[in-house]
Design an enzyme around this catalytic site. Structure first.
Site, PDB file in Angstrom:
ATOM      1  CG  HIS A 121     -34.408 -70.528  81.039  1.00 13.68           C
ATOM      2  ND1 HIS A 121     -34.716 -71.732  81.647  1.00 13.68           N
ATOM      3  CD2 HIS A 121     -34.134 -70.822  79.745  1.00 13.68           C
ATOM      4  CE1 HIS A 121     -34.617 -72.699  80.752  1.00 13.68           C
ATOM      5  NE2 HIS A 121     -34.271 -72.183  79.592  1.00 13.68           N
ATOM      6  CG  ASP A 198     -29.610 -68.156  84.607  1.00 12.79           C
ATOM      7  OD1 ASP A 198     -28.572 -68.521  84.008  1.00 12.79           O
ATOM      8  OD2 ASP A 198     -30.753 -68.470  84.222  1.00 12.79           O
ATOM      9  CD  GLN A 201     -28.654 -67.860  76.830  1.00  8.97           C
ATOM     10  OE1 GLN A 201     -28.047 -67.484  75.831  1.00  8.97           O
ATOM     11  NE2 GLN A 201     -29.200 -69.061  76.909  1.00  8.97           N
ATOM     12  CE  LYS A 224     -27.737 -72.263  77.875  1.00 10.51           C
ATOM     13  NZ  LYS A 224     -28.627 -72.503  76.745  1.00 10.51           N
ATOM     14  CB  CYS A 361     -37.370 -72.175  78.619  1.00 15.74           C
ATOM     15  SG  CYS A 361     -37.365 -73.857  77.982  1.00 15.74           S
TER      16      CYS A 361
END
Length: 403
Positions: A121, A198, A201, A224, A361
């Site tokens: 991202h 990261d 997600q 999220k 993104c």
């Protein structure tokens, strides 16, 4: 098996209508919907214990402080951090990544190398580019293949004694690909590099065990995973958090201030300057409790069925191509020959179906496939196969209109 209808009743927005049609919400990769227990917890904070934290001797301040720190401990246990002070509250994944890159500005020097992946991202690309420009370090990129997976042989070849940081997402937001991060962390540590993951997600779909992974940093967002917007967590190993300088100066992050010199507070407060999103931090703990009550094994099982069903049904559509066909989470990113993704997304929105269109993104991924973007349907545990069938029929209708 999950009682999906009972779960759906927990989410008020799922009974809403959009453009006169029942809402089919498949934009969970952008943000999840919120259960009533989370919505109520936000109101409860402001109605019953609203006060600033860590600073007051009065009862409300103590109640708010206790609730905030209890939430920190909940999250510590959820991700299996060794210490609660390794859990920093942030405004989201982007904040967490920028906090780390700011700290490495005092560590990196010309000739050092930072490795990112092709699947990142923008929030895990741009801060590192800025860091390299500031320090003279070099940014290296792990390439990907046609299945949307990172090429591990190329990653191994990039690693060297010059590598100081490796940063990669746990799960790709654009394709849903699950990266082999445990292997990547081990290889990075073998050359002495720090690793940031990261996890934005990943956390809606699985419980990361940061001690088992042995990552140095793990960043994720609350919104999220059924929590409030403007909330997030940065996990950092104690040794690294002690090594990095503060990200911001102000109240809360200090031990003693004079005009001659300031000394900083101990972890985690060293990185938590100013009044935080108190309600958000507390309620993120509520969201974590809710997800653990549902059970991540149950979530994984149900979402796997959704992904399999969606893949099968979508491939019935002539001219439809799915991007990202390796090991992945419950995301399907696709296009239809000769039709712009925006056009499909706009038409099915009129039928009450929310998907994401564009480059998500993640422009380097789209450049790799030589496409302007994709249609992305991202599923959550409260979605159903029937909703997928509705989406497929809507896409067929849109295709007919646009052909």
């Amino acid at each position: 098996m999950l009682d999906i209808q009972k779960i759906r009743a927990d989410f008020p927005i799922l009974s809403e209508k959009v453009n006169g049609k029942p809402l089919v919400y498949f934009d969970n990769g952008a943000t999840s919907q919120k259960p009533q227990i989370v919505i109520d917890a936000i109101a409860k904070y402001y109605q019953e214990i609203n006060a600033n934290i860590h600073r007051g001797v009065h009862t409300l301040s103590q109640l708010a402080t206790d609730a905030y720190e209890i939430s920190r401990v909940k999250i510590q246990h959820h991700i299996n951090a060794k210490f609660s002070h390794e859990v920093l509250f942030t405004s989201g994944t982007t904040h967490g990544i920028n906090l780390v890159t700011n700290g490495f500005a005092s560590i990196l020097k010309p000739g050092d190398e930072v490795i990112v992946s092709s699947l990142e991202h923008h929030s895990n690309i741009v801060p590192w580019q800025m860091l390299c420009e500031k320090t003279g370090a070099t940014l290296k990129v792990i390439p990907m293949n046609e299945e949307g997976e990172l090429i591990m042989e190329a990653y191994d070849a990039l690693l060297s004694e010059k590598t100081k940081v490796v940063t990669v997402n746990h799960i790709s937001n654009a394709l849903g690909i699950i990266n082999p991060i445990k292997y990547m962390i081990e290889k990075a540590h073998a050359v002495g590099a720090a690793v940031l993951i990261d996890g934005a997600q990943a956390v809606p779909h699985l419980k990361p065990d940061v001690q088992d992974l042995d990552c140095d940093f793990y960043a994720f967002s609350g919104h999220k995973m059924c929590g409030p917007t403007g909330t997030g967590i940065l996990y950092g190993k104690e040794e690294w958090l002690n090594k990095l300088p503060p990200y911001q100066g102000g109240g809360e992050m200090i031990k003693e201030v004079t005009f001659e010199k300031t000394t900083y507070a101990d972890l985690p407060h060293k990185f938590e300057a100013g009044t935080p999103n108190i309600a958000g931090g507390i309620v993120l703990g509520t969201a974590v409790d809710y997800l653990n009550h549902i059970g991540f094994h149950n979530i994984h099982q149900h979402e796997t069925h959704l992904l399999e069903h969606a893949t099968k049904r979508l491939l019935e559509i002539e001219g439809l191509k799915i991007y990202g066909t390796g090991n992945k989470a419950s995301v399907v990113s696709f296009n239809i020959d000769g039709i712009h993704p925006y056009d499909i997304g706009s038409i099915i929105d009129k039928l009450g179906i929310a998907v994401r269109t564009g480059h998500h993104c993640a422009q380097p991924i789209m450049n790799f496939f030589c496409i302007p973007g994709t249609i992305r349907a991202s599923f959550s545990f409260y979605n159903t196969k029937e909703e997928i069938d509705i989406m497929v029929e809507a896409i067929k209708k849109a295709k007919t209109m646009l052909s």
